[in-house]
Design a protein around this motif. Structure first.
Motif, PDB file in Angstrom:
ATOM      1  N   SER B  50       0.836  -1.201   0.000  1.00  0.00           N
ATOM      2  CA  SER B  50       0.000   0.000   0.000  1.00  0.00           C
ATOM      3  C   SER B  50       0.871   1.252   0.000  1.00  0.00           C
ATOM      4  N   GLN B  95      -7.970  -0.213  -0.707  1.00  0.00           N
ATOM      5  CA  GLN B  95      -8.191  -1.402   0.109  1.00  0.00           C
ATOM      6  C   GLN B  95      -9.430  -1.209   0.998  1.00  0.00           C
ATOM      7  N   ASP B 171      -5.781  -1.496  -4.885  1.00  0.00           N
ATOM      8  CA  ASP B 171      -5.134  -2.105  -3.724  1.00  0.00           C
ATOM      9  C   ASP B 171      -6.048  -3.204  -3.189  1.00  0.00           C
TER      10      ASP B 171
HETATM   11 MG    MG Z   1      -2.102  -2.710   2.068  1.00  0.00          MG
END
Ligand code: MG
Ligand code: ATP
Lengths: 356, 241
Positions: B50, B95, B171
């Motif tokens: 990330s 994410q 992500d």
């Molecule tokens: Mg991550």
């Protein structure tokens, strides 16, 4: 359903031919305003909480301002009635009761509200005849200056002119025992002071002393009032700043998201500035109304609604309301500037991570 | 066809400080990302995926090293050029979705269009169209917390497509979803790459994702371990039989 199959790529423009890096457009003010308004609308509940913070702060300020205005008006009214009392007691000491007497009043220049209140009091104490020159009020008989004194028991002279346009002899012509009561001790009359004419000022030495005492009292009162207003302003600052500060900091994450999608720092600052100005104005107007109304109701319940409503100066009240609204709006914007600046300068990733 | 480089990371590091302790989330990563490729980034949890995404996406500043995007040093560009890149060239799928919770699905999707000053009516019409394409035509006015996880993810995808980006940074786009929806998202990303030449960069644990990637970058402890072409992976796994 299969998303991939439903996508109509023809409506997109993925193969943008743009090979150079462009510059993000600055949104026009109208656009920012529309976004800020819709931001307030979609967060209506939260916005109302922020507004009520401003309302609270400004209502507090306004109620103190209104309280001072009402108190000043009431004490002015009390002072006036005290002065009228003093004037009446002088009259009564000189000639006794005014019932069935003939009295006269001459006004030179502008008369004060106290003078008018005194004339009213004399008129209601039952004289047989009340002549007047230069003063047009119901219940008074208008006559020329020369006719004023005929058969009169007493002549009042009032008004702010430094000199009277008549001699005392002429003014008291036809009076059995010439007596002139003047609101000014040093007013000049034409000609000599004739024999047997008595002229007394309403307010002698004793009144001067009282005036001085009153001024000292007024000075301490002014200090007290200033102190209360400063404190109430501080309370307002803290309440309003807190409300706005909270509403910005709890949105750091959202600011981060907006920055990811291409918002400029300047746009974010502008958004919060507009929002806080709108919230500040709405809150201040409500706060000023609530504060003024509540205070007048309380004083009205204590001193009588009629008395409060009649004695206050509405110009002052309006001015106080304008001051409170301007204060509230500026304060709200000022309180939003700092957190909005911090938020707008945050690196998007940090803003996104924040969990305030 | 010569492969154009859309983004290039050179010796990128990112240090986080937690009091006296230092964490090197990235520790000297260099990588070229080609226009139109499908790149998957693999690595255990906490390896720095990330963090790397944030750098490529102009969302975070490296402690040292440089990121080039469209040939320019990303972090020496003025703010309004960076913002232009974020708005027009990159579509983000986070994410954690990062939808604005007080805004409806439609308002979330139209935001990127509004930020580049498209008229409201046009943005609304377009937003509805895209939401319909991802199968949320009947949910346009719902708030994110009135939607299921898969539906939220689809709103996030719709938002990322709003301005027709050249690069999509996803992500773990399938991380929290069941395999059926996960497969749909993989199909969608693949189709975007194959038919429209959109560059796709994903972080993933999903083996299905690996099958369709052009290249796979392995990150461990903030370092780039290796980059593999899919053909090589297939050959290797083939030879193991
Ligand atoms: Mg991550
Ligand atoms: N804001 C932060 N402050 C301190 N440390 C951080 C911060 N963000 C990330 N880290 C650390 O940096 C390292 C890399 O984090 P990152 O989020 O990039 O991992 P990841 O590969 O995306 O993991 P996952 O697969 O679980 O999402 C981790 O060790 C993490 O603890």
């Amino acid at each position: 359903m299969k998303i991939a199959e439903h996508l109509e790529f023809s409506t997109f423009n993925f193969q943008s031919s743009m090979e150079t890096i462009g510059t993000q457009v600055r949104l026009p003010f109208k656009r920012a305003l529309a976004i800020a308004v819709s931001g307030i609308r979609i967060r209506l509940g939260r916005s109302l909480v922020t507004v009520s913070g401003v309302v609270l702060g400004i209502a507090f300020l306004m109620s103190n301002l209104t309280g001072q205005i009402v108190k000043t008006a009431l004490s002015e009214e009390r002072e006036q009635s005290q002065r009228v009392d003093m004037m009446m007691s002088l009259v009564n000491a000189e000639v006794g009761s005014l019932e069935d007497r003939t009295v006269a009043v001459a006004a030179f220049g502008r008369v004060t509200a106290t003078d008018l209140a005194f004339v009213g009091r004399v008129n209601s104490s039952g004289p047989a005849l009340f002549r007047a020159h230069g003063l047009d009020r119901s219940g008074l008989t208008a006559v020329s200056l020369q006719e004023l004194g005929k058969d009169a028991d007493l002549v009042f002279v009032m008004g702010d002119a430094a000199s009277a346009s008549i001699s005392l002899q002429e003014l008291t012509a036809g009076m059995a025992s010439p007596l002139v009561l003047d609101t000014q001790a040093d007013r000049e009359y034409t000609g000599e002071v004739g024999d047997g004419i008595r002229r007394e000022p309403f307010f002698g030495k004793q009144a001067e002393d009282m005036k001085e005492e009153a001024e000292v009292a007024a000075r301490t009162e002014r200090f007290r009032v200033t102190w209360i207003l400063v404190i109430s302003l501080l309370v307002t600052v803290v309440t309003v700043a807190n409300a706005l500060l909270m509403s910005v900091t709890e949105r750091f994450r959202e600011i981060g998201t907006m920055k990811c999608l291409g918002a400029l720092s300047k746009f974010i600052r502008r958004l919060f500035l507009i929002e806080s100005a709108l919230i500040g104005m709405a809150g201040s107007v409500c706060g000023a109304l609530v504060g003024a109304a509540l205070t007048m109701v309380i004083y009205g319940a204590m001193y009588g609604f009629g008395k409060v409503l009649l004695s206050i100066h509405y110009g002052q009240l309006l001015l106080a309301a304008v001051v409170a609204v301007v204060c509230g709006s500026i304060l709200s914007m000022a309180a939003a500037v700092y957190p909005a600046r911090v938020a707008s300068r945050m690196v998007p990733a940090d803003a996104l991570r924040s969990t305030v | 066809m010569a492969r154009e480089i859309i983004a290039r990371a050179t010796d990128v590091t990112r240090r986080y400080r937690l009091g006296a302790e230092e964490v090197w989330a990235l520790n000297g990563v260099s990588m070229d990302i080609y226009e139109g490729e499908y790149l998957s980034i693999m690595g255990p949890s906490g390896s720095g995926k990330s963090t790397f995404f944030n750098m490529i996406g102009a969302l975070d500043v490296p402690t040292s090293g440089t990121i080039e995007f469209m040939g320019a040093d990303l972090f020496s560009l003025p703010e309004d050029k960076q913002a232009w890149i974020r708005c027009n060239q990159i579509g983000y799928i986070f994410q954690t979705f990062n939808l604005i919770m007080v805004m409806s699905a439609l308002e979330n999707v139209t935001l990127p269009m509004i930020l580049r000053d498209e008229p409201q009516e046009q943005a609304d019409a377009r937003g509805k169209e895209i939401l319909e394409m991802v199968g949320l035509g009947h949910r346009v006015h719902h708030l994110p917390d009135q939607l299921s996880g898969g539906q939220r993810q689809r709103v996030a995808i719709a938002r990322s497509l709003a301005n027709s980006p050249r690069v999509i940074l996803a992500d773990e786009p399938t991380g929290n979803l069941d395999s059926k929806i996960g497969q749909e998202i993989i199909d969608l990303l693949k189709k975007l790459q194959v038919e429209q030449g959109v560059t796709i960069i994903t972080a993933t644990h999903d083996s299905k994702m690996l099958e369709i990637s052009d290249r796979i970058a392995w990150i461990r402890d903030g370092k780039l371990e290796r980059i593999e072409n899919r053909e090589d992976v297939e050959i290797k796994s083939g030879s193991m039989h």
